[in-house]
Design a protein around this motif. Structure first.
Motif, mmCIF file in Angstrom:
data_model
loop_
_atom_site.group_PDB
_atom_site.id
_atom_site.type_symbol
_atom_site.label_atom_id
_atom_site.label_comp_id
_atom_site.label_asym_id
_atom_site.label_seq_id
_atom_site.Cartn_x
_atom_site.Cartn_y
_atom_site.Cartn_z
ATOM 1 N N VAL A 67 0.823 -1.211 -0.006
ATOM 2 C CA VAL A 67 0.068 -0.202 -0.330
ATOM 3 C C VAL A 67 1.073 1.209 -0.174
ATOM 4 O O VAL A 67 0.318 1.950 -0.416
ATOM 5 N N VAL A 68 1.895 1.744 1.007
ATOM 6 C CA VAL A 68 2.742 2.448 1.095
ATOM 7 C C VAL A 68 2.973 2.766 -0.463
ATOM 8 O O VAL A 68 3.497 3.868 -1.494
ATOM 9 N N VAL A 69 4.110 1.469 -1.146
ATOM 10 C CA VAL A 69 4.631 1.613 -2.084
ATOM 11 C C VAL A 69 3.671 1.970 -3.271
ATOM 12 O O VAL A 69 4.021 3.383 -4.585
ATOM 13 N N ALA A 70 2.619 1.560 -3.916
ATOM 14 C CA ALA A 70 1.068 2.695 -5.207
ATOM 15 C C ALA A 70 1.221 3.785 -4.438
ATOM 16 O O ALA A 70 1.240 4.807 -5.185
ATOM 17 N N LEU A 71 1.258 4.268 -2.694
ATOM 18 C CA LEU A 71 1.056 5.377 -3.084
ATOM 19 C C LEU A 71 2.229 6.668 -2.843
ATOM 20 O O LEU A 71 1.738 7.461 -3.808
ATOM 21 N N VAL A 72 3.392 5.191 -2.592
ATOM 22 C CA VAL A 72 4.214 6.375 -3.453
ATOM 23 C C VAL A 72 4.111 6.598 -4.922
ATOM 24 O O VAL A 72 4.630 7.928 -5.626
ATOM 25 N N VAL A 73 4.151 5.371 -5.432
ATOM 26 C CA VAL A 73 4.584 5.705 -6.898
ATOM 27 C C VAL A 73 3.247 6.719 -7.405
ATOM 28 O O VAL A 73 3.366 6.837 -8.207
ATOM 29 N N ALA A 74 1.905 6.478 -6.991
ATOM 30 C CA ALA A 74 0.517 7.513 -7.011
ATOM 31 C C ALA A 74 1.247 8.997 -7.154
ATOM 32 O O ALA A 74 0.659 9.619 -7.789
ATOM 33 N N THR A 75 1.859 8.911 -5.936
ATOM 34 C CA THR A 75 2.357 10.846 -5.370
ATOM 35 C C THR A 75 3.325 10.814 -6.848
ATOM 36 O O THR A 75 3.078 12.346 -7.201
ATOM 37 N N VAL A 76 4.897 10.099 -7.631
ATOM 38 C CA VAL A 76 4.877 10.122 -8.352
ATOM 39 C C VAL A 76 4.739 11.141 -9.143
ATOM 40 O O VAL A 76 4.435 11.913 -10.420
ATOM 41 N N ILE A 77 3.526 10.589 -10.411
ATOM 42 C CA ILE A 77 2.547 10.089 -11.022
ATOM 43 C C ILE A 77 1.759 11.675 -10.558
ATOM 44 O O ILE A 77 1.462 12.266 -11.992
ATOM 45 N N ILE A 78 0.786 11.397 -9.740
ATOM 46 C CA ILE A 78 0.481 13.503 -9.701
ATOM 47 C C ILE A 78 1.497 13.660 -9.933
ATOM 48 O O ILE A 78 1.107 15.277 -10.504
ATOM 49 N N ALA A 79 2.239 13.851 -9.180
ATOM 50 C CA ALA A 79 3.264 15.137 -9.458
ATOM 51 C C ALA A 79 3.982 15.280 -10.901
ATOM 52 O O ALA A 79 4.158 16.730 -11.986
ATOM 53 N N ASP A 80 4.081 13.625 -11.531
ATOM 54 C CA ASP A 80 4.430 14.735 -13.065
ATOM 55 C C ASP A 80 3.552 14.754 -13.381
ATOM 56 O O ASP A 80 3.636 15.833 -15.049
ATOM 57 N N ASP A 81 1.823 14.141 -13.416
ATOM 58 C CA ASP A 81 0.887 15.320 -14.497
ATOM 59 C C ASP A 81 0.592 16.517 -14.343
ATOM 60 O O ASP A 81 0.747 17.000 -14.793
ATOM 61 N N ALA A 82 0.928 17.274 -13.129
ATOM 62 C CA ALA A 82 1.014 18.660 -12.707
ATOM 63 C C ALA A 82 2.377 19.229 -13.068
ATOM 64 O O ALA A 82 2.447 20.271 -13.776
ATOM 65 N N GLU A 83 2.541 18.708 -13.293
ATOM 66 C CA GLU A 83 4.532 19.617 -13.810
ATOM 67 C C GLU A 83 3.896 19.198 -15.410
ATOM 68 O O GLU A 83 4.222 20.158 -16.649
ATOM 69 N N ARG A 84 3.303 18.345 -16.401
ATOM 70 C CA ARG A 84 2.924 18.044 -17.480
ATOM 71 C C ARG A 84 2.328 19.165 -17.483
ATOM 72 O O ARG A 84 1.957 20.248 -19.030
ATOM 73 N N ARG A 85 1.077 19.842 -17.019
ATOM 74 C CA ARG A 85 -0.492 20.200 -16.976
ATOM 75 C C ARG A 85 0.545 22.070 -16.850
ATOM 76 O O ARG A 85 0.128 23.070 -17.120
ATOM 77 N N ARG A 86 1.725 22.309 -16.236
ATOM 78 C CA ARG A 86 2.156 23.972 -15.823
ATOM 79 C C ARG A 86 2.249 24.669 -17.610
ATOM 80 O O ARG A 86 2.679 23.965 -18.415
ATOM 81 N N PRO A 87 2.058 25.648 -17.214
ATOM 82 C CA PRO A 87 1.845 26.424 -18.991
ATOM 83 C C PRO A 87 3.003 26.584 -19.180
ATOM 84 O O PRO A 87 3.903 27.189 -18.171
ATOM 85 N N GLU A 88 3.642 27.010 -20.346
ATOM 86 C CA GLU A 88 5.251 26.700 -20.526
ATOM 87 C C GLU A 88 4.593 28.924 -20.337
ATOM 88 O O GLU A 88 3.877 29.141 -21.001
ATOM 89 N N PRO A 89 5.835 29.323 -20.414
ATOM 90 C CA PRO A 89 6.344 31.204 -19.912
ATOM 91 C C PRO A 89 6.215 31.546 -21.528
ATOM 92 O O PRO A 89 6.907 30.408 -22.618
#
Length: 94
Positions: A67-89
């Motif tokens: 469960v802990v491993v799944a939560l850590v990996v999910a956090t990494v995926i969510i952080a990557d999604d947030a980085e991808r959706r950040r608008p370019e200057p």
């Protein structure tokens, strides 16, 4: 030409494309490559499905690690999604 601060009368810049049409949005990439992203999803799904199965089979609480491993990996995926959706200057050419 007019005096300082005087507006020009008439149309100016005919044939020039507006500044807003000169820019286009490019999707930014996250910190994970596409292959790493697929492996992260695979790891998340495997850990998420393994945890309840291990909880039924094993008497101790070692399934909680999955469960802990799944939560850590999910956090990494969510952080990557947030980085991808950040608008370019956007820099406007003047």
């Amino acid at each position: 030409m007019g005096t300082i601060g005087q507006r020009r009368i008439g149309r100016t810049g005919d044939g020039d494309t507006p500044v807003s049409r000169q820019t286009f949005r490019v999707r930014s990439t996250g910190f994970l490559s596409e292959r790493q992203r697929r492996f992260a999803w695979l790891g998340f799904l495997l850990a998420a499905f393994q945890a309840p199965l291990a909880a039924k089979v094993v008497d101790d609480a070692s399934w909680f690690f999955a469960v802990v491993v799944a939560l850590v990996v999910a956090t990494v995926i969510i952080a990557d999604d947030a980085e991808r959706r950040r608008p370019e200057p956007v820099e406007f050419a003047e």
